[in-house]
Design an enzyme around this catalytic site. Structure first.
Site, PDB file in Angstrom:
ATOM      1  N   ASP A  66       0.856  -1.428  -0.053  1.00  0.00           N
ATOM      2  CA  ASP A  66      -0.077  -0.160  -0.065  1.00  0.00           C
ATOM      3  C   ASP A  66       1.036   1.263  -0.073  1.00  0.00           C
ATOM      4  O   ASP A  66       1.936   1.294   0.182  1.00  0.00           O
ATOM      5  CB  ASP A  66      -0.966   0.141   1.264  1.00  0.00           C
ATOM      6  CG  ASP A  66      -0.069  -0.437   2.503  1.00  0.00           C
ATOM      7  OD1 ASP A  66       0.993  -0.329   2.638  1.00  0.00           O
ATOM      8  OD2 ASP A  66      -1.004  -1.204   3.370  1.00  0.00           O
ATOM      9  N   ASN A 135      -6.850  -3.667  14.563  1.00  0.00           N
ATOM     10  CA  ASN A 135      -8.311  -3.832  14.266  1.00  0.00           C
ATOM     11  C   ASN A 135      -8.243  -4.918  13.366  1.00  0.00           C
ATOM     12  O   ASN A 135      -9.255  -5.385  12.567  1.00  0.00           O
ATOM     13  CB  ASN A 135      -9.196  -2.634  13.556  1.00  0.00           C
ATOM     14  CG  ASN A 135      -8.306  -2.253  12.338  1.00  0.00           C
ATOM     15  OD1 ASN A 135      -7.448  -2.853  11.889  1.00  0.00           O
ATOM     16  ND2 ASN A 135      -8.730  -1.001  11.730  1.00  0.00           N
ATOM     17  N   HIS A 137      -6.823  -5.307  10.524  1.00  0.00           N
ATOM     18  CA  HIS A 137      -6.464  -4.995   9.029  1.00  0.00           C
ATOM     19  C   HIS A 137      -5.207  -5.807   8.273  1.00  0.00           C
ATOM     20  O   HIS A 137      -4.519  -5.830   9.213  1.00  0.00           O
ATOM     21  CB  HIS A 137      -6.652  -3.538   8.631  1.00  0.00           C
ATOM     22  CG  HIS A 137      -5.375  -2.774   8.897  1.00  0.00           C
ATOM     23  ND1 HIS A 137      -5.450  -1.413   9.153  1.00  0.00           N
ATOM     24  CD2 HIS A 137      -4.242  -3.152   9.352  1.00  0.00           C
ATOM     25  CE1 HIS A 137      -4.277  -0.653   9.369  1.00  0.00           C
ATOM     26  NE2 HIS A 137      -3.419  -1.954   9.575  1.00  0.00           N
ATOM     27  N   GLU A 142      -9.406  -2.333   5.816  1.00  0.00           N
ATOM     28  CA  GLU A 142      -9.895  -2.367   7.124  1.00  0.00           C
ATOM     29  C   GLU A 142     -11.296  -3.298   7.252  1.00  0.00           C
ATOM     30  O   GLU A 142     -11.830  -3.625   6.196  1.00  0.00           O
ATOM     31  CB  GLU A 142     -10.643  -0.667   7.363  1.00  0.00           C
ATOM     32  CG  GLU A 142      -9.397   0.395   7.034  1.00  0.00           C
ATOM     33  CD  GLU A 142      -8.335   0.557   7.951  1.00  0.00           C
ATOM     34  OE1 GLU A 142      -8.198  -0.553   8.961  1.00  0.00           O
ATOM     35  OE2 GLU A 142      -7.866   1.522   8.301  1.00  0.00           O
TER      36      GLU A 142
HETATM   37  P1  PGA Z   1       2.635  -1.790  12.443  1.00  0.00           P
HETATM   38  O1  PGA Z   1       1.502  -1.756  11.606  1.00  0.00           O
HETATM   39  O2  PGA Z   1       3.547  -2.696  12.041  1.00  0.00           O
HETATM   40  O3  PGA Z   1       3.049  -0.423  12.668  1.00  0.00           O
HETATM   41  O4  PGA Z   1       1.832  -2.123  13.595  1.00  0.00           O
HETATM   42  C1  PGA Z   1       0.983  -3.005  11.245  1.00  0.00           C
HETATM   43  C2  PGA Z   1      -0.453  -2.694  10.093  1.00  0.00           C
HETATM   44  O5  PGA Z   1      -0.998  -1.769  10.499  1.00  0.00           O
HETATM   45  O6  PGA Z   1      -0.635  -3.619   9.306  1.00  0.00           O
END
Ligand code: PGA
Length: 240
Positions: A66, A135, A137, A142
């Site tokens: 992304d 959450n 995702h 999401e």
């Molecule tokens: P993070 O993000 O590694 O910064 O916890 C993970 C994600 O949002 O997929």
């Protein structure tokens, strides 16, 4: 699904890096799907070390999950910039073989289609590295994202904006949209490695592995994939 619970962040990083290096050694022109955020930083550091010890990235192709809408590649918080800083500049991957969606393309819809096409053209992703949001995702898909989704422009939830605000001067500066590979794009990868550490991910890891398969928990879709390994530290695995 394989679930590997390890002691800490460093062990998680080692396990994931080993799986990625094994992939490159077995197929030098592997296509790797890559993730950003805090979680993969140790993996990328180790991949740079493996490269210094001879692992060759010259035939590897990469696709990132992304990119934020509105952030140019040179923006310090763009995911293209993150990848250059943390991995691409440290290994001998060819710049033209590294792919991150553009968050500033004039026609974002066309950019999404181009990205899917580019993945198809190289024969798909051999190994996809994933983090997970608090959450649940995956990518920026999401809760509620249909399992049939491919690369698309997505709205970030309040919780994701809050989680990611730590990288920006203020929450107002966090972009509210991203271009993200979809759930279906991720599920097409031949192998998937999901990494997570810390208690803030425990609920998401539990729901992904033990809960019902539902778009409300995007990572739960991985229960339907034939080759997935979760590598989590004890805190992230504490509810299993
Ligand atoms: P993070 O993000 O590694 O910064 O916890 C993970 C994600 O949002 O997929």
């Amino acid at each position: 699904m394989n679930v590997v619970v390890v002691n800490n962040f460093d062990r998680m990083s080692e396990e994931a890096a080993k799986l990625m290096v094994a992939q490159i050694r077995s197929k030098p022109n592997s296509v790797l799907g890559l993730a950003t955020g805090s979680t993969p930083l140790g993996v990328y550091r180790l991949l740079a070390e493996y490269h210094q010890r001879g692992v060759d990235f010259s035939s590897v192709t990469t696709f990132n999950l992304d990119e934020y809408v509105g952030l140019a590649p040179a923006h310090p918080q763009s995911y293209r910039h993150y990848m250059e800083e943390n991995l691409f500049s440290k290994v001998n991957v060819r710049k033209e073989n590294t792919h991150v969606p553009s968050g500033t393309a004039p026609d974002l819809q066309a950019e999404c289609e181009r990205y899917e096409q580019a993945i198809r053209q190289v024969g798909g992703i051999d190994l996809q590295l994933l983090g997970i949001g608090s959450n649940a995702h995956i990518g920026f898909n999401e809760p509620g994202t249909p399992f049939g989704s491919t690369t698309q422009v997505v709205d970030l939830t309040e919780s994701t904006i809050k989680d990611n605000a730590r990288f920006f001067a203020s929450p107002d500066e966090v972009p509210t949209q991203a271009v993200s590979m979809g759930i279906k794009s991720i599920m097409r990868a031949k192998n998937i490695v999901l990494i997570a550490y810390g208690g803030s991910k425990a609920e998401a890891i539990y729901a992904a592995l033990r809960g019902p398969v539902t778009p409300k928990v995007p990572a739960s879709v991985l229960q339907l994939h034939p080759s997935v390994t979760f590598v989590v530290d004890q805190a992230a695995g504490s509810k299993l």
